[in-house]
Enzyme design. Structure first.
Site, PDB file in Angstrom:
ATOM      1  N   CYS A   1      -2.118  -0.405  -0.601  1.00 17.96           N
ATOM      2  CA  CYS A   1      -1.690   0.516  -1.648  1.00 17.96           C
ATOM      3  C   CYS A   1      -1.996   1.936  -1.203  1.00 17.96           C
ATOM      4  O   CYS A   1      -3.044   2.177  -0.605  1.00 17.96           O
ATOM      5  CB  CYS A   1      -2.452   0.251  -2.950  1.00 17.96           C
ATOM      6  SG  CYS A   1      -2.246  -1.389  -3.607  1.00 17.96           S
ATOM      7  N   GLN A   2      -1.109   2.850  -1.516  1.00 19.31           N
ATOM      8  CA  GLN A   2      -1.366   4.257  -1.233  1.00 19.31           C
ATOM      9  C   GLN A   2      -2.460   4.765  -2.172  1.00 19.31           C
ATOM     10  O   GLN A   2      -3.323   5.529  -1.784  1.00 19.31           O
ATOM     11  CB  GLN A   2      -0.095   5.075  -1.402  1.00 19.31           C
ATOM     12  CG  GLN A   2      -0.273   6.542  -1.082  1.00 19.31           C
ATOM     13  CD  GLN A   2       1.031   7.300  -1.162  1.00 19.31           C
ATOM     14  OE1 GLN A   2       2.110   6.718  -1.209  1.00 19.31           O
ATOM     15  NE2 GLN A   2       0.940   8.606  -1.184  1.00 19.31           N
TER      16      GLN A   2
END
Length: 147
Positions: free
Chosen positions: A60-61
């Protein structure tokens, strides 16, 4: 252990149908994004002690932490993100999968994503993060069944 409101519906299929119905009330994606943000605010409190590298979801960013508890008969997931929209995505996933048996989790495809048009409206990094979240949930279900 924190308390969890999930499951809200008796089955994962019921949860997915309820999500599709709720999102059907909104005419455009700006309203749907606002609803996602509102849902993310409903996530139960996530203990600071759980915000460790061990519980960090990679892929996930945004920063996302997730903790699984339970066994094959009932798996509960607790998760939070530093992103408002990602927190809403977490809420939807937990609504479908948390508090379910490992068998039900593995038998349930995430149909709500296409049913509400989410796949077409997420950035590639958010799509990757959602895939990582769903993969984590499935993996824990497989492990609970001895896989």
């Amino acid at each position: 252990m924190s308390t969890s409101p999930f499951p809200l519906e008796p089955t994962a299929a019921d949860a997915q149908a309820a999500i599709a119905d709720e999102f059907g009330f909104f005419g455009d994606w700006s309203e749907r994004y606002q609803y996602l943000i509102d849902l993310g605010r409903k996530l139960p409190e996530f203990p600071e002690a759980w915000k460790t590298e061990e519980h960090r979801l990679h892929g996930c960013q945004s920063l996302v932490w997730i903790v699984a508890e339970g066994d094959a008969s009932s798996l509960h997931f607790h998760s939070i993100s530093d992103s408002a929209i990602v927190s809403g995505l977490i809420y939807l996933a937990l609504r479908v999968y948390s508090g379910r048996s490992a068998q039900e989790i593995l038998a349930t495809q995430s149909d709500y994503i296409s049913a509400i048009g989410l796949a077409k409206h997420l950035s590639p990094t958010r799509s990757n993060g959602l895939a990582a979240l769903l993969g984590f949930i499935r993996n824990r279900a497989e492990l609970a069944l001895g896989g």
